[in-house]
Design a protein around this motif. Structure first.
Motif: not given
Length: 415
Positions: A90-94
């Protein structure tokens, strides 16, 4: 469209299936121009990967031309040539923010299945079981690519499909495997398995400063390719690997080892490999771990073992006492492909490596069932198969036979 589908253990077929459609604003659809059969696909063919369902489309080494773009995609447009990482992230999770793309927290819609088996869920993967998302693979004419603003990388026109395709998996996988081996200048690195990932691990280890690379296999074509890449070789059918490694390293052992084999290791009748096979047959274990045992026993004290080879469940009788008392470091995992595609593409553009060296068998998508079996059985010199949807099947070409011979190259990019 035509697509290579799994129908059970040992049974893959090219079927006519529905074309993919945009399902989310961050999707794109690509027309596949080249895809490949990976060694880990054989774990699906052989029935080792759980949660496969009849009709699943296989394939996670994919590239092609963008033909449809979701409304939130601004980095790609119709007509772009792209390589698609096998990890969907996703590129945005931790985890993605740490560059650990194969550990993405959000892209496996079946995370609960993976959590029961592993404790946590990794990222979703193309064409690699319902436990890992149930996503359609790209051994097909078209592919839906989720999270397309994070994964696909555009390929310049002067780089061919054959040079670029392996950015999807095996080049980053071999490179990360060498990186995980913690190689220092002058180190001796032992690499088990000279299949495609092993070939890239060999060349990556040398790029990282290894003084010696010792590659272990039994297939003559693989051993010859390893030697061409700068490795010494050991044929495990002819000598005891541990004894040979000790003899070549003054009894110290290699500084690091890389297991490029994974869950289907064989060892020509050794007691542990026969027991592994028997247990796997009756489902008392899922993985045959002879190579990992051998690496643990062979690598020097305080050395490192890197594991890019795919394991799927439970292995038996790992020598944890040897690991602990020798002070070994083990590093492993699915590849964080998105972290490697740009720097490795730059190496290709700069002429530091031409990944097309590994291709032995160009084929049509329609030839895929035969090529899966040739690859699994190590017949006809197969090391790496690249499939071209739309290319005429071998059986229909003038002068062809049902058994494909190794080829020296691929057709030029037709896009």
């Amino acid at each position: 469209m035509r697509a290579l589908c799994w129908h059970g253990k040992g049974d893959v077929r090219v079927d006519t299936v529905a074309d993919p459609e945009i399902k989310h604003p961050r999707d794109v659809i690509i027309k596949i121009t080249a895809c490949a059969i990976c060694g880990s696909d054989l774990h699906l063919l052989d029935g080792y990967q759980p949660t496969m369902e009849a009709g699943d489309i296989l394939g996670h080494e994919n590239m092609g031309e963008v033909v449809e773009v979701g409304s939130e995609i601004t980095n790609l447009k119709k007509g772009d040539r792209v390589v698609v990482p096998f990890t969907i992230s996703c590129g945005s999770c931790w985890f993605c923010k740490q560059g650990l793309f194969s550990c993405c927290d959000t892209t496996n819609p079946n995370a609960e299945i993976a959590i029961k088996a592993m404790g946590h869920s990794p990222a979703g993967l193309f064409g690699f079981s319902h436990m890992l998302g149930g996503y359609c693979g790209g051994q097909a004419e078209y592919l839906r690519v989720p999270m397309a603003d994070v994964g696909p990388i555009k390929i310049p026109d002067n780089i061919t499909d054959e040079q670029a395709l392996f950015l999807s998996d095996i080049f980053p996988t071999g490179y990360m495997a060498a990186e995980n081996a913690q190689i220092r200048d002058g180190d001796t690195v032992a690499i088990w398995g000279c299949g495609p990932v092993g070939q890239f691990a060999i060349r990556s280890a040398i790029m990282m400063g290894a003084g010696r690379v010792i590659a272990i296999d039994e297939v003559p074509e693989r051993l010859a390719m390893a030697e061409a890449g700068g490795a010494e070789t050991i044929n495990f059918a002819e000598v005891d690997v541990y004894d040979e490694l000790m003899a070549r390293t003054d009894n110290r052992g290699p500084d690091s080892g890389i297991d490029c084999v994974g869950c289907e290791a064989s060892a020509h009748g050794s007691a542990d490999s026969m027991l592994d096979k028997a247990k796997a047959t009756v489902m008392l274990a899922t993985d045959r771990v002879h190579v990992l045992r051998e690496a643990i026993m062979s690598v020097r004290k305080a050395g490192t073992i890197s594991i890019p080879g795919v394991y799927v469940g439970m292995g038996d009788k790992l020598p944890i006492g040897a690991m602990m008392n020798k002070g070994l470091t083990l590093k492993m995992g699915q590849t964080h492909v998105q972290a490697y595609t740009r720097p490795l593409l730059d190496k290709i553009i700069a002429g530091k490596i031409d990944p097309s060296f590994v291709i032995t068998h160009p084929a049509s998508l329609e030839d895929a069932p035969e090529m899966y079996k040739n690859f699994r059985d190590k017949e006809n010199g197969v090391i790496k198969v690249v499939l071209r949807p739309g290319l005429e099947a071998a059986s229909k070409r003038p002068g062809s036979s049902s058994s494909m011979a190794p080829a020296s190259g691929m057709p030029e990019h037709a896009g």
